[in-house]
Design a protein around this motif. Structure first.
Motif, short mmCIF file in Angstrom:
data_model
loop_
_atom_site.label_atom_id
_atom_site.label_comp_id
_atom_site.label_asym_id
_atom_site.label_seq_id
_atom_site.Cartn_x
_atom_site.Cartn_y
_atom_site.Cartn_z
N UNK A 91 0.81 -1.23 0.00
CA UNK A 91 0.00 0.00 0.00
C UNK A 91 0.84 1.27 0.00
N UNK A 92 2.02 1.24 0.61
CA UNK A 92 2.84 2.45 0.73
C UNK A 92 3.92 2.54 -0.36
N UNK A 93 3.85 1.68 -1.35
CA UNK A 93 4.86 1.70 -2.41
C UNK A 93 4.84 3.05 -3.12
N UNK A 94 6.02 3.61 -3.34
CA UNK A 94 6.13 4.88 -4.06
C UNK A 94 7.20 5.75 -3.43
N UNK A 95 8.00 6.39 -4.25
CA UNK A 95 9.13 7.18 -3.75
C UNK A 95 8.68 8.39 -2.94
N UNK A 96 7.51 8.96 -3.25
CA UNK A 96 7.02 10.10 -2.47
C UNK A 96 6.69 9.68 -1.04
N UNK A 137 17.42 2.47 2.15
CA UNK A 137 16.39 2.65 1.12
C UNK A 137 16.66 1.77 -0.08
N UNK A 138 15.59 1.35 -0.74
CA UNK A 138 15.66 0.44 -1.87
C UNK A 138 15.27 1.13 -3.17
N UNK A 139 16.13 0.99 -4.17
CA UNK A 139 15.94 1.44 -5.56
C UNK A 139 16.46 2.85 -5.78
N UNK A 140 17.03 3.09 -6.95
CA UNK A 140 17.54 4.42 -7.27
C UNK A 140 16.50 5.52 -7.15
N UNK A 141 15.27 5.25 -7.55
CA UNK A 141 14.25 6.30 -7.51
C UNK A 141 13.91 6.68 -6.07
N UNK A 142 13.81 5.71 -5.18
CA UNK A 142 13.53 6.02 -3.78
C UNK A 142 14.72 6.73 -3.14
N UNK A 143 15.93 6.27 -3.44
CA UNK A 143 17.13 6.89 -2.87
C UNK A 143 17.20 8.36 -3.28
N UNK A 144 16.97 8.64 -4.56
CA UNK A 144 17.03 10.01 -5.05
C UNK A 144 15.98 10.89 -4.38
N UNK A 145 14.77 10.36 -4.21
CA UNK A 145 13.69 11.12 -3.58
C UNK A 145 14.01 11.41 -2.12
N UNK A 146 14.56 10.44 -1.43
CA UNK A 146 14.92 10.63 -0.02
C UNK A 146 16.08 11.62 0.11
N UNK A 147 17.03 11.53 -0.80
CA UNK A 147 18.18 12.44 -0.76
C UNK A 147 17.73 13.90 -0.87
N UNK A 148 16.68 14.15 -1.62
CA UNK A 148 16.19 15.52 -1.76
C UNK A 148 15.54 16.05 -0.48
N UNK A 149 15.06 15.15 0.37
CA UNK A 149 14.28 15.55 1.53
C UNK A 149 15.00 15.43 2.86
N UNK A 150 16.04 14.61 2.91
CA UNK A 150 16.64 14.27 4.21
C UNK A 150 18.16 14.44 4.14
N UNK A 151 18.69 15.10 5.15
CA UNK A 151 20.14 15.29 5.23
C UNK A 151 20.74 14.29 6.22
N UNK A 180 26.35 0.57 -9.27
CA UNK A 180 26.56 1.87 -9.90
C UNK A 180 25.30 2.72 -9.86
N UNK A 181 24.17 2.11 -10.15
CA UNK A 181 22.91 2.84 -10.16
C UNK A 181 22.58 3.39 -8.77
#
Length: 235
Positions: A25-30, A49-63, A89-90
């Motif tokens: 139910x909570x799947x999704x990078x947002x 965190x799992x997957x490049x898309x989730x990692x990138x989204x978290x990187x934008x929001x969390x230091x 690499x990804x």
């Protein structure tokens, strides 16, 4: 931040795993980014965190430092946590500070060798490498190969490791005695008391996922316990 300073940020602290697989139910990078923000506000020292898309989204929001991985299914292997060099690499390019890899002794997809992947990563990137292992033997081999951190993530999730209900305290204790690099406790840690016990057993840090960020699993535990209590009362 240098490598030692990065590792020291985790000493004696909690890392929160923010993951949801396709179909949950909570799947999704947002959503995962919001989970990471909540964990950071609660005092987490890092995020897994799992997957490049989730990692990138978290990187934008969390230091916070991010332990990144990519769960990938390959038809010729049971290894699925960042199995191949291209997957590593990804994850690095998405913004992970540390890359978690399956470091079990099982055959990897396309015949890649773990030692070759580690060597190539060390030659080309400055990220740290975390070995997700299931046994003492695998932990010792991961140290020999040059991993920076060992985590007990896969204990109980390979067909040759002990299937126990709670966290594998014995494995954490033995590894922490036998390797000079940090050992992270992960897997089936469901209470603050268990997390504290793992640190007392020698864990450098504790990673908790399902007990914090997976409400479906949390609900199931409550429901199962209630049902078991009712069943016992009726006997």
């Amino acid at each position: 931040m240098n490598r030692q300073d990065l590792i020291q940020r985790f000493a004696g602290k909690l890392i929160v795993s923010c993951q949801a697989l396709s179909g949950e139910a909570l799947h999704g990078s947002d959503v995962m980014a919001k989970m990471a923000v909540a964990a950071a506000r609660g005092g987490a020292a890092g995020i897994r965190a799992n997957s490049p898309v989730d990692i990138a989204a978290i990187r934008e929001q969390v230091d916070l430092p991010i332990i990144g991985l990519w769960k990938c299914d390959y038809p010729d292997s049971e290894v699925y946590i960042t199995p191949k060099y291209n997957d590593v690499e990804a994850v690095v390019k998405a913004g992970a500070d540390i890359v978690a890899m399956d470091a079990t002794l099982r055959e990897r997809p396309d015949g890649e060798k773990l030692e070759d992947i580690v060597r190539k990563v060390k030659a080309n990137y400055s990220c740290l490498l975390m070995a997700d292992i299931s046994t003492l033997e695998e932990g010792l081999e991961a140290y020999r190969l040059g991993f920076d951190i060992i985590s007990t993530t896969l204990s109980g999730y390979t067909d040759y490791s002990p299937a126990i209900a709670g966290p594998d305290m014995e494995l954490v204790q033995e590894l922490s005695k036998q390797v000079p690099i940090p050992v992270f406790a992960e897997g089936r840690i469901n209470t603050p008391e268990q997390a504290t016990a793992m640190l007392q057993m020698g864990a450098y840090a504790v990673v908790v996922g399902g007990a914090i960020t997976r409400p479906q699993s949390i609900t199931e535990r409550f429901v199962d316990t209630i049902h078991e209590s009712r069943r016992a009362a009726s006997e």
